[in-house]
Design a protein around this motif. Structure first.
Motif, PDB file in Angstrom:
ATOM      1  N   ALA A  43       0.835  -1.207   0.000  1.00  0.00           N
ATOM      2  CA  ALA A  43       0.000   0.000   0.000  1.00  0.00           C
ATOM      3  C   ALA A  43       0.870   1.257   0.000  1.00  0.00           C
ATOM      4  CB  ALA A  43      -0.930  -0.005   1.208  1.00  0.00           C
ATOM      5  N   ALA A  59      -5.583   1.327   4.528  1.00  0.00           N
ATOM      6  CA  ALA A  59      -6.550   0.291   4.912  1.00  0.00           C
ATOM      7  C   ALA A  59      -7.661   0.145   3.874  1.00  0.00           C
ATOM      8  CB  ALA A  59      -7.151   0.617   6.270  1.00  0.00           C
ATOM      9  N   ALA A  60      -7.978   1.214   3.152  1.00  0.00           N
ATOM     10  CA  ALA A  60      -9.052   1.184   2.155  1.00  0.00           C
ATOM     11  C   ALA A  60      -8.605   0.562   0.843  1.00  0.00           C
ATOM     12  CB  ALA A  60      -9.571   2.599   1.910  1.00  0.00           C
ATOM     13  N   ARG A  61      -7.336   0.175   0.748  1.00  0.00           N
ATOM     14  CA  ARG A  61      -6.806  -0.383  -0.499  1.00  0.00           C
ATOM     15  C   ARG A  61      -6.501  -1.871  -0.358  1.00  0.00           C
ATOM     16  NH1 ARG A  61      -3.187   4.033  -3.572  1.00  0.00           N
ATOM     17  NH2 ARG A  61      -3.898   2.776  -5.318  1.00  0.00           N
ATOM     18  N   LYS A  62      -7.279  -2.520   0.493  1.00  0.00           N
ATOM     19  CA  LYS A  62      -7.102  -3.958   0.704  1.00  0.00           C
ATOM     20  C   LYS A  62      -8.357  -4.681   0.242  1.00  0.00           C
ATOM     21  CE  LYS A  62      -3.822  -3.347   4.340  1.00  0.00           C
ATOM     22  NZ  LYS A  62      -3.528  -3.324   5.736  1.00  0.00           N
ATOM     23  N   GLN A  63      -8.164  -5.778  -0.452  1.00  0.00           N
ATOM     24  CA  GLN A  63      -9.286  -6.550  -0.983  1.00  0.00           C
ATOM     25  C   GLN A  63      -9.761  -7.540   0.076  1.00  0.00           C
ATOM     26  OE1 GLN A  63      -8.492  -8.602  -4.666  1.00  0.00           O
ATOM     27  NE2 GLN A  63     -10.639  -8.983  -5.070  1.00  0.00           N
ATOM     28  N   GLY A  67     -11.105  -3.910   4.335  1.00  0.00           N
ATOM     29  CA  GLY A  67     -10.710  -2.935   3.329  1.00  0.00           C
ATOM     30  C   GLY A  67     -11.912  -2.329   2.630  1.00  0.00           C
ATOM     31  N   THR A 183      -7.642  -0.775  -5.602  1.00  0.00           N
ATOM     32  CA  THR A 183      -8.640  -0.056  -4.805  1.00  0.00           C
ATOM     33  C   THR A 183     -10.024  -0.580  -5.139  1.00  0.00           C
ATOM     34  OG1 THR A 183      -9.428   2.104  -4.084  1.00  0.00           O
ATOM     35  CG2 THR A 183      -9.028   1.838  -6.448  1.00  0.00           C
TER      36      THR A 183
END
Length: 192
Positions: A43, A59-63, A67, A183
């Protein structure tokens, strides 16, 4: 029998040659190998997304379900940013084929072109379900509340364009994973 003996001797000689290569003293390398093109992207190494004054958190870029939740909470902050600035660029950038997102962004563009401003209208997330992630899609139920909103012209509220606080307990969103940007993107936002 001679073939088995020869094979055993060849194996022993090969083993001795390999082991003797390990017994020679060599200096350790002082450099690390160059990263390969197939090295996993972290990230921290990803290009930033979102407004410069409101960058997307890692944290918002996790699948993952976590996320997806972090992304949707972030998207609501991007919405609030667009409300304050009347610049929906980042809302569009972080959505994909989302009819509600596009309509809101188009309304903001039209209001900005007309010289209008917004007073209030911030959205807060009151509750959110654990996202159901299946492959490249996440489905989320949420409860949001929008603060009172007034569309203003030259500092005065426009008749018919003032709205009281509104809670939307039956809202939901569908997110899709964008592998190229690492994302989530909003593909559907339903507000009840």
């Amino acid at each position: 029998m001679h073939d088995r003996l020869r094979a055993a001797m060849a194996t022993a000689l090969l083993g001795t040659a390999l082991l003797s290569g390990c017994s020679n003293r060599q200096e350790a390398s002082t450099t690390l190998p160059a990263p390969s093109a197939s090295a996993p992207t972290t990230a921290e190494a990803l290009p930033p997304l979102g407004p410069p004054d409101l960058p997307m958190p890692a944290a918002a870029r996790k699948q993952t379900p976590e996320g997806a939740e972090a992304f949707l909470r972030y998207y609501m902050e991007v919405y609030n940013h667009a409300q304050r600035t009347l610049d929906p660029t980042w809302m569009r950038d972080l959505s994909s084929g989302c009819g509600t997102c596009d309509r809101i962004a188009d309304d903001m563009d039209a209001d900005s072109a007309a010289g209008f401003t917004y007073q209030g209208g911030e959205v807060r997330v009151d509750a959110i379900s654990l996202p159901a992630v299946s492959g490249d899609e996440a489905q989320i139920a949420l409860v949001i509340t929008q603060a009172p909103l007034a569309v203003m012209n030259e500092g005065m509220p426009i008749d018919g364009l003032t709205f009281p606080e509104r809670s939307s307990p039956g809202s939901g969103a569908i997110l899709v994973w964008d592998r190229a940007q690492s994302t989530w993107r909003v593909s559907q936002w339903d507000v009840q």
